[in-house]
Scaffold this motif. Structure first.
Motif, short mmCIF file in Angstrom:
data_model
loop_
_atom_site.label_atom_id
_atom_site.label_comp_id
_atom_site.label_asym_id
_atom_site.label_seq_id
_atom_site.Cartn_x
_atom_site.Cartn_y
_atom_site.Cartn_z
N GLN A 328 -13.64 11.49 15.40
CA GLN A 328 -12.61 12.41 14.91
C GLN A 328 -11.86 13.07 16.05
O GLN A 328 -10.64 13.25 16.01
CB GLN A 328 -13.26 13.48 14.02
CG GLN A 328 -13.60 13.00 12.62
CD GLN A 328 -12.38 12.67 11.81
OE1 GLN A 328 -11.34 13.32 11.91
NE2 GLN A 328 -12.48 11.63 10.97
N GLY A 332 -8.82 11.25 15.29
CA GLY A 332 -8.44 11.97 14.07
C GLY A 332 -7.01 12.46 14.09
O GLY A 332 -6.29 12.37 13.08
N LEU A 335 -4.57 9.47 13.64
CA LEU A 335 -4.67 8.89 12.29
C LEU A 335 -4.02 9.78 11.24
O LEU A 335 -3.59 9.29 10.19
CB LEU A 335 -6.14 8.63 11.93
CG LEU A 335 -6.82 7.48 12.69
CD1 LEU A 335 -8.32 7.48 12.41
CD2 LEU A 335 -6.20 6.15 12.30
N SER A 336 -3.96 11.07 11.48
CA SER A 336 -3.39 12.01 10.49
C SER A 336 -1.91 11.76 10.25
O SER A 336 -1.34 12.23 9.26
CB SER A 336 -3.61 13.45 10.95
OG SER A 336 -2.89 13.72 12.15
N TYR A 337 -1.24 11.04 11.16
CA TYR A 337 0.20 10.75 11.00
C TYR A 337 0.44 9.55 10.08
O TYR A 337 1.58 9.29 9.70
CB TYR A 337 0.84 10.47 12.36
CG TYR A 337 0.95 11.70 13.23
CD1 TYR A 337 1.97 12.64 13.04
CD2 TYR A 337 0.01 11.92 14.23
CE1 TYR A 337 2.06 13.77 13.84
CE2 TYR A 337 0.10 13.05 15.04
CZ TYR A 337 1.11 13.97 14.84
OH TYR A 337 1.20 15.09 15.63
N PHE A 338 -0.62 8.82 9.74
CA PHE A 338 -0.48 7.63 8.92
C PHE A 338 -0.72 7.95 7.45
O PHE A 338 -1.31 8.99 7.12
CB PHE A 338 -1.48 6.56 9.38
CG PHE A 338 -1.14 5.95 10.72
CD1 PHE A 338 -0.34 4.82 10.80
CD2 PHE A 338 -1.62 6.51 11.89
CE1 PHE A 338 -0.03 4.26 12.03
CE2 PHE A 338 -1.32 5.97 13.13
CZ PHE A 338 -0.51 4.84 13.19
N HIS A 340 -2.47 7.95 3.77
CA HIS A 340 -3.88 8.24 3.50
C HIS A 340 -4.73 6.97 3.54
O HIS A 340 -5.86 6.99 4.06
CB HIS A 340 -4.03 8.92 2.14
CG HIS A 340 -5.46 9.13 1.75
ND1 HIS A 340 -6.32 9.97 2.44
CD2 HIS A 340 -6.21 8.60 0.74
CE1 HIS A 340 -7.52 9.94 1.89
NE2 HIS A 340 -7.47 9.13 0.85
N GLU A 343 -5.27 5.99 7.08
CA GLU A 343 -6.09 7.01 7.74
C GLU A 343 -7.56 6.86 7.37
O GLU A 343 -8.44 6.93 8.24
CB GLU A 343 -5.61 8.41 7.34
CG GLU A 343 -6.40 9.53 7.98
CD GLU A 343 -5.96 10.90 7.50
OE1 GLU A 343 -6.41 11.91 8.07
OE2 GLU A 343 -5.18 10.96 6.52
N ALA A 344 -7.84 6.63 6.08
CA ALA A 344 -9.23 6.53 5.62
C ALA A 344 -9.92 5.31 6.24
O ALA A 344 -11.06 5.40 6.72
CB ALA A 344 -9.26 6.44 4.10
N GLY A 346 -8.92 3.74 8.92
CA GLY A 346 -8.92 3.94 10.37
C GLY A 346 -10.08 4.81 10.83
O GLY A 346 -10.63 4.60 11.91
N GLU A 347 -10.46 5.79 10.03
CA GLU A 347 -11.58 6.65 10.38
C GLU A 347 -12.89 5.86 10.47
O GLU A 347 -13.71 6.09 11.35
CB GLU A 347 -11.71 7.78 9.36
CG GLU A 347 -10.64 8.85 9.49
CD GLU A 347 -10.71 9.89 8.39
OE1 GLU A 347 -11.50 9.68 7.42
OE2 GLU A 347 -9.99 10.91 8.49
#
Length: 371
Positions: A328, A332, A335-338, A340, A343-344, A346-347
């Motif tokens: 994160q 993190g 990824l927050s710019y992508f 959802h 992002e999920a 990618g995490e």
């Protein structure tokens, strides 16, 4: 059969071991997240395969644990066989075999309970590592002190004996022939002899009694290892693949038939489960051996070898190091710019990457936990 005098480490075995451990070190979460955020039917199907049945049945996730035990068996003819051929008596090798088994039991206790964190009466003693340690230990003892024919007799006796015990032992208050979570001989005896707590209170999926048929899983690996170690002057590599495929298919066919009388059940490690998981494990070994050691396609193996060479570490490390925090912190924000969905997923990938990078550092510096 004539064995090869100087066996080499099988890259296919390390690759398969890493592939196996990958799925319980974060790999399975990829399908779970995809199924949740996309609703794709294939992702839902795969996510379902990476769950365990409530009781009877078999899914892909049920294969991970027995395949690891199977591979421990495959290693035995390579690690012990060469020493036996050098004239080292079994009495000198058995000490190491028992030591390894007991260390795995201890690591399992630590994995379950931490160090001095849990009261004695609330500690859980059975574990995945304990089953690998004990079942692998007894399978290797059989290997050290018996010939090939006797090993097959042991294998059959374990599977048939466990079937007869589970079907005909009368459980007080239940009677004989019941194989439910509430009424079965394995859970009944485990409750009487295992100290501390059972994982499900009335049953433990890694209990002591159901560790007995797991010895047969280790023996299946030993049979495969003996075949792979046989000199190519006797059996070519391609023929070894054919024999493994044939053995795997036969095991699955017998498993399907036995399922009608003794249901496939990982919780009880039934004899049909041994043959089912062993059959698939043998087919996987055949596939990896064919690709890596016969066709010699090796460049892709590094990702899994890094995991497979430190399999005990990858199993335990997630309980002691917070890789999710690091993932994160590093990824993190980006990824927050992508969207959802990205992002999920990618995490999960970030978590796997961070964990793999840690394992790669150990690999590059030749730091291996050898039990």
């Amino acid at each position: 059969m004539k064995d090869s005098p100087a066996p080499q480490r099988l890259l296919s075995l390390d690759t398969l071991r890493g592939f196996d451990m990958f799925w319980i070190s974060g790999g399975e979460e990829i399908f779970a997240v995809l199924a949740k955020v996309t609703g794709w039917s294939w992702a839902i199907f795969m996510a379902h395969q990476f769950t365990h049945p409530d009781w009877n049945g078999f899914r892909a996730y049920d294969l991970i644990f027995p395949t690891f035990l199977f591979m421990a068996g495959v290693s035995a003819p390579f690690s012990l066989g060469s020493r036996l051929e050098k004239g080292i008596p079994p009495s000198e090798l058995i000490r190491k075999v028992i030591q390894r088994g007991l260390i795995l039991v201890l690591l399992g206790v630590i994995y379950n309970n931490g160090l001095f964190q849990t009261e004695w009466e609330n500690m859980r003693y059975p574990s995945v590592l304990a089953r690998i340690g004990l079942a692998g230990m007894f399978a290797q003892i059989i290997y050290l002190y018996t010939n090939k024919k006797t090993r097959w007799i042991w294998f059959a006796a374990i599977l048939i004996g466990y079937y007869l015990f589970m079907k005909f032992y009368p459980v007080p208050g239940c009677g004989a022939g019941f194989l439910t979570i509430d009424c079965n001989p394995a859970s009944y005896i485990d409750k009487m002899i295992i100290p501390g707590r059972l994982h499900l209170k009335i049953h433990d999926p890694e209990g002591l009694v159901s560790t007995i048929p797991a010895i047969a899983t280790g023996l299946m690996g030993i049979f495969a290892g003996e075949l792979l170690r046989t000199s190519e002057e006797v059996i070519s590599k391609n023929n070894k693949v054919v024999y493994l495929v044939f053995a795997g298919v036969i095991s699955l066919l017998v498993c399907v038939v036995w399922d009608y009388f003794f249901p496939i059940n990982k919780n009880l490690w039934t004899s049909s489960f041994v043959l089912c998981a062993g059959g698939f494990s043998t087919l996987l070994l055949a596939l990896f051996y064919w690709i890596v050691d016969v066709l010699n396609y090796r460049k892709w193996t590094l990702f899994f070898v890094v995991i497979g060479m430190n399999s005990i570490v990858i199993y335990m490390v997630g309980s002691f190091i917070n890789f999710n925090y690091t993932a994160q912190a590093l990824f993190g924000g980006i990824l927050s710019y992508f969207p959802h969905t990205i992002e999920a997923v990618g995490e999960v990938i970030a978590y796997i990457m961070v964990q793999w990078a840690f394992m790669y550092l150990l690999f590059r510096n030749k730091l291996f936990l050898k039990v």
